[in-house]
Design an enzyme around this catalytic site. Structure first.
Site, short mmCIF file in Angstrom:
data_model
loop_
_atom_site.label_atom_id
_atom_site.label_comp_id
_atom_site.label_asym_id
_atom_site.label_seq_id
_atom_site.Cartn_x
_atom_site.Cartn_y
_atom_site.Cartn_z
N ARG A 150 -4.01 -1.51 -0.57
CA ARG A 150 -2.60 -1.52 -0.98
C ARG A 150 -2.53 -1.94 -2.44
NH1 ARG A 150 -2.64 -3.90 4.07
NH2 ARG A 150 -1.43 -2.77 5.64
N LYS A 188 -0.36 -8.38 2.44
CA LYS A 188 0.65 -8.07 3.45
C LYS A 188 0.37 -8.71 4.80
CE LYS A 188 3.05 -4.30 5.73
NZ LYS A 188 3.21 -2.85 5.87
N HIS A 205 1.89 3.89 -3.01
CA HIS A 205 1.10 4.13 -1.80
C HIS A 205 0.35 5.46 -1.85
CE1 HIS A 205 1.71 0.82 0.98
NE2 HIS A 205 2.92 0.70 0.48
N ARG A 218 -3.48 5.00 -1.78
CA ARG A 218 -3.95 4.60 -0.45
C ARG A 218 -3.90 5.80 0.51
NH1 ARG A 218 -4.47 -0.03 2.89
NH2 ARG A 218 -3.35 0.02 4.88
N HIS A 254 -3.85 -0.47 11.03
CA HIS A 254 -2.67 0.01 11.75
C HIS A 254 -2.85 -0.30 13.23
CE1 HIS A 254 -1.69 3.23 8.47
NE2 HIS A 254 -1.23 2.04 8.15
N TYR A 295 1.01 8.44 8.63
CA TYR A 295 0.97 7.80 7.32
C TYR A 295 0.27 8.66 6.27
CZ TYR A 295 -0.02 4.16 3.84
OH TYR A 295 -0.13 3.43 2.68
#
Length: 180
Positions: free
Chosen positions: A40, A63, A128, A131, A154, A163
């Site tokens: 990230r 995060k 993002h 990533r 995840h 994603y």
């Protein structure tokens, strides 16, 4: 919040790398660290020179607060080696021009990526994107959603596939194959 996409086209990725390498080495490092690690942006910006001199990057994710350790890809290792020649371990890897030793802010990273998007006529690009680009190409080359889910931390493979955009690719391909 806008939904950003991975960069799917390898020629565009190569063009971006060449462009950034020629125009701004720091921004080039930001981009290649992002696409080779899948970290990230908040974690990339906290990296210090000493964190990337080893064979692995070890950190606590901003995060999730989970510990993460990952091998540094040999191509990234070679790129970093030449970039780090005159830098000290305590310096931030993606250092701001403002202040003595501070990383750039997320907003600056976004501006850098938006400028790249404008230069290469890309849409749906943001922090993002790097990533997601890592994830998309990792999945395309390994076809291993479960391993990628683990890398991204995840909770479910379906989240990972959505994603990185492979669910949409699959839907689009099915629509194009439809014969009516």
């Amino acid at each position: 919040m806008n939904f950003v996409q991975p960069i799917r086209d390898q020629e565009i990725i190569d063009g971006i790398k060449i462009h950034l390498k020629e125009t701004n080495p720091r921004n080039y490092i930001l981009f290649v660290v992002g696409i080779y690690t899948g970290l990230r942006i908040s974690d990339i910006l906290q990296l210090k020179v000493g964190d990337v001199k080893k064979d692995r990057i070890s950190l606590r994710e901003t995060k999730t607060q989970k510990l993460k350790s990952m091998a540094i890809h040999p191509k990234l290792k070679a790129i970093l080696k030449s970039y780090l020649v005159d830098k000290q371990d305590h310096e931030y890897l993606i250092k701001s021009r403002k202040g003595k030793n501070k990383p750039i802010k997320r907003e600056m990273a976004y501006k850098i990526l938006r400028a790249v998007a404008d230069e290469f006529d890309l849409e749906s690009i943001g922090c993002h994107t790097m990533r997601k680009t890592f994830g998309y190409h990792f999945h395309k080359q390994t076809n291993n959603s479960e391993m990628l889910r683990e890398i991204f931390n995840h909770s479910d493979v379906s989240i990972t596939r959505k994603y990185i955009g492979v669910e949409q690719d699959t839907i689009d391909e099915a629509i194009f194959k439809l014969k009516i």
